[in-house]
Design an enzyme around this catalytic site. Structure first.
Site, PDB file in Angstrom:
ATOM      1  N   TYR A 141       0.808  -1.216   0.000  1.00 54.47           N
ATOM      2  CA  TYR A 141       0.000   0.000   0.000  1.00 54.47           C
ATOM      3  C   TYR A 141       0.841   1.265   0.000  1.00 54.47           C
ATOM      4  O   TYR A 141       0.363   2.317  -0.395  1.00 54.47           O
ATOM      5  CB  TYR A 141      -0.915   0.022   1.232  1.00 54.47           C
ATOM      6  CG  TYR A 141      -2.186  -0.781   1.111  1.00 54.47           C
ATOM      7  CD1 TYR A 141      -2.158  -2.140   0.817  1.00 54.47           C
ATOM      8  CD2 TYR A 141      -3.418  -0.177   1.317  1.00 54.47           C
ATOM      9  CE1 TYR A 141      -3.330  -2.866   0.724  1.00 54.47           C
ATOM     10  CE2 TYR A 141      -4.599  -0.905   1.222  1.00 54.47           C
ATOM     11  CZ  TYR A 141      -4.542  -2.245   0.932  1.00 54.47           C
ATOM     12  OH  TYR A 141      -5.703  -2.960   0.844  1.00 54.47           O
ATOM     13  N   LYS A 191       3.661 -15.345   2.843  1.00 58.82           N
ATOM     14  CA  LYS A 191       3.878 -16.095   1.596  1.00 58.82           C
ATOM     15  C   LYS A 191       5.389 -16.333   1.500  1.00 58.82           C
ATOM     16  O   LYS A 191       6.062 -15.929   0.543  1.00 58.82           O
ATOM     17  CB  LYS A 191       3.324 -15.278   0.412  1.00 58.82           C
ATOM     18  CG  LYS A 191       3.341 -15.997  -0.925  1.00 58.82           C
ATOM     19  CD  LYS A 191       2.310 -17.106  -1.053  1.00 58.82           C
ATOM     20  CE  LYS A 191       2.483 -17.834  -2.376  1.00 58.82           C
ATOM     21  NZ  LYS A 191       1.626 -19.033  -2.479  1.00 58.82           N
ATOM     22  N   ASP A 223      -2.245 -18.643   1.092  1.00 61.64           N
ATOM     23  CA  ASP A 223      -3.220 -19.357   0.255  1.00 61.64           C
ATOM     24  C   ASP A 223      -3.919 -20.458   1.041  1.00 61.64           C
ATOM     25  O   ASP A 223      -5.148 -20.576   1.012  1.00 61.64           O
ATOM     26  CB  ASP A 223      -2.581 -19.875  -1.057  1.00 61.64           C
ATOM     27  CG  ASP A 223      -1.233 -20.570  -0.860  1.00 61.64           C
ATOM     28  OD1 ASP A 223      -0.737 -20.603   0.286  1.00 61.64           O
ATOM     29  OD2 ASP A 223      -0.677 -21.073  -1.853  1.00 61.64           O
ATOM     30  N   ASP A 247      -6.284  -7.273   4.393  1.00 59.02           N
ATOM     31  CA  ASP A 247      -7.449  -6.683   3.729  1.00 59.02           C
ATOM     32  C   ASP A 247      -8.307  -7.780   3.112  1.00 59.02           C
ATOM     33  O   ASP A 247      -9.532  -7.816   3.289  1.00 59.02           O
ATOM     34  CB  ASP A 247      -6.979  -5.700   2.648  1.00 59.02           C
ATOM     35  CG  ASP A 247      -8.135  -5.052   1.907  1.00 59.02           C
ATOM     36  OD1 ASP A 247      -9.088  -4.619   2.574  1.00 59.02           O
ATOM     37  OD2 ASP A 247      -8.086  -4.988   0.661  1.00 59.02           O
ATOM     38  N   ASP A 251     -12.293  -9.641   4.644  1.00 62.07           N
ATOM     39  CA  ASP A 251     -13.573  -9.669   3.920  1.00 62.07           C
ATOM     40  C   ASP A 251     -14.036 -11.122   3.759  1.00 62.07           C
ATOM     41  O   ASP A 251     -15.225 -11.418   3.834  1.00 62.07           O
ATOM     42  CB  ASP A 251     -13.463  -9.008   2.530  1.00 62.07           C
ATOM     43  CG  ASP A 251     -13.744  -7.502   2.560  1.00 62.07           C
ATOM     44  OD1 ASP A 251     -13.441  -6.857   3.596  1.00 62.07           O
ATOM     45  OD2 ASP A 251     -14.267  -6.969   1.562  1.00 62.07           O
TER      46      ASP A 251
HETATM   47  C1  IPM Z   1     -10.422  -1.369   4.020  1.00 62.14           C
HETATM   48  C2  IPM Z   1     -10.528  -0.824   2.615  1.00 62.14           C
HETATM   49  C3  IPM Z   1      -9.344   0.084   2.336  1.00 62.14           C
HETATM   50  C4  IPM Z   1      -8.084  -0.766   2.390  1.00 62.14           C
HETATM   51  C5  IPM Z   1      -9.382   0.870   1.014  1.00 62.14           C
HETATM   52  C6  IPM Z   1     -10.656   1.642   0.865  1.00 62.14           C
HETATM   53  C7  IPM Z   1      -8.205   1.786   0.897  1.00 62.14           C
HETATM   54  O1  IPM Z   1     -10.649  -1.850   1.694  1.00 62.14           O
HETATM   55  O2  IPM Z   1     -10.354  -0.583   4.971  1.00 62.14           O
HETATM   56  O3  IPM Z   1     -10.443  -2.596   4.184  1.00 62.14           O
HETATM   57  O4  IPM Z   1      -7.752  -1.461   1.415  1.00 62.14           O
HETATM   58  O5  IPM Z   1      -7.428  -0.750   3.421  1.00 62.14           O
HETATM   59 MN    MN Z   2     -10.994  -3.826   2.603  1.00 63.99          MN
END
Ligand code: IPM
Ligand code: MN
Ligand code: NAD
Length: 359
Positions: A141, A191, A223, A247, A251
């Site tokens: 990032y 990884k 993975d 990240d 999710d």
């Molecule tokens: C999160 C989001 C952010 C990230 C984006 C919007 C920059 O996906 O907070 O998980 O990737 O950190």
């Molecule tokens: Mn995110």
């Protein structure tokens, strides 16, 4: 003493969910006999539209002065042109970096009453309680160089994945400290079979583990971790990993709860000031309709009370109120509400505040 809380509603459903979390904080302050001063500031796409800057200096100054910051979400199709000079996400990344918020805590618990909303088998989900500690200010990032160029008439782009040992050590150490208060197990995800930065990550994590003989460390490749998350989620306690892996895996883990809309996060650095945000985005498909789930934002407010204001009892109160609302059947549309029975964003917020008042 009055605590100053900066609200950064942002874009899409951000303002809708922050409104409910703000009201929860106000209700908690009244109950605890505390005074919270709230300040609204712009970030993300809204700030680009108003000021041409996703993180205006006035916003950053207010955040630096604040005791805590609560953010909704940034981004959306309006600002998504891949050739755009400024992007909403730069505001959020810039804020995390400027405040030195290197650790992003993302607790994911499977609530038994929501098992039906998850595509995973209920038996898998029983007792699932994972704390992700995502590194937040390094890795892909932020690495330099990052660029796009034309070389020999062909387009090419570069991102850089770089970690220093100190960046790894501080976030891994925090994960171990947090594991002490839980089930004393840390899974460090990397990884290392491919990436040099992951081999350093693994080496440093092993060195830090020696400081914590009471906590067990295991290493896992990202993975296979992605698969283990959905096949044996109960086998995890604390997962620590680099920015990008964290990240993506969080999710994925939101599937345990049935909805991305219920997961909170706390971004912490050296001091007590933190940035609190649900892990979901601006959900352009739901924005403006009053149907988004405010629970991720409300649970982020609970983390704010605990980690930045030292109000652990009040944080527990908010978390119990959310659990009680869920147990007694409160559902927004994303939580698998029966047809016609979905609560609006505002109604879910109200329901949770009623549980707080009744406690
Ligand atoms: C999160 C989001 C952010 C990230 C984006 C919007 C920059 O996906 O907070 O998980 O990737 O950190
Ligand atoms: Mn995110
Ligand atoms: P998203 O998280 O916004 O949405 C993914 C899916 O989850 C959508 O179907 C959405 O409707 C649903 N969802 C998300 N939050 C919900 C909630 N509170 N209640 C009910 N359903 C919810 O991810 P995306 O669509 O990939 O990204 C949209 C925008 O958000 C992008 O611009 C992205 O950069 C941004 N984003 C911002 C943040 C942040 O500000 N922290 C995080 C992730 C994505």
């Amino acid at each position: 003493m009055t605590a100053t809380i900066v609200l950064l509603p942002g874009d899409g459903i951000g303002p809708e969910v922050v409104r409910e979390a703000h009201k929860v904080l106000a209700a908690v302050a009244a109950r605890a006999g505390r005074e919270f001063a709230f300040e609204d500031h712009s970030i993300g796409g809204a700030a680009i539209d108003q000021h041409g800057d996703p993180l205006p200096p006035a916003t950053l100054d207010a955040c630096r002065r604040a005791d805590a910051i609560l953010l909704g979400a940034v981004g959306g199709p309006k600002w998504d042109d891949p050739r755009a000079r400024v992007r909403p996400e730069q505001g959020l990344l810039g804020l995390r970096k400027a405040l030195g918020l290197y650790a992003n805590l993302r607790p994911v618990r499977a609530h038994p009453a929501l098992a039906a909303a998850s595509p995973l088998k209920p038996a898998l989900l029983l007792g699932v309680d994972v704390l992700f500690v995502r590194e937040l200010t390094g890795g892909l990032y932020f690495g330099e160089p990052r660029l796009r160029e034309v070389a020999g008439g062909r387009r090419r782009a570069v991102d850089t994945l770089v970690y220093s040992e100190d960046e790894i050590a501080r976030v891994v150490r925090l994960a171990f400290r947090l594991a002490r208060g839980r089930n004393q197990r840390v899974t460090s995800v990397d990884k290392a079979n491919v990436l040099e930065s992951s081999r350093l990550w693994r080496e440093v994590a092993t060195e830090i583990a020696a400081e914590f003989p009471d906590v067990a460390l295991e290493h896992q490749l990202v993975d296979s971790c992605a698969m283990r998350l959905v096949t044996a989620p109960r086998s995890f306690d604390v997962i620590v990993t680099e920015n990008m892996f964290g990240d993506i895996l969080t999710d994925e883990a939101a599937v345990f709860t049935g909805s991305l809309g219920v997961i909170p996060s706390a971004s912490l650095g050296e001091g007590s000031r933190g940035l609190y945000e649900p892990i979901h985005g601006s959900a352009p498909d739901l924005a403006g309709r009053g149907v988004a789930n405010p629970i991720g934002a409300i649970l982020s407010a609970a983390l704010l009370l605990r980690h930045s204001l030292g109000l652990g009892g009040e944080a527990d109160l908010v978390e119990r109120a959310v659990a009680a609302a869920i147990t007694t059947g409160a559902r927004t549309a994303d939580m698998g509400a029966a047809p016609g029975e979905a609560l609006s964003t505002a109604a879910m917020g109200e329901r949770i505040r009623r549980e707080i008042a009744a406690a």
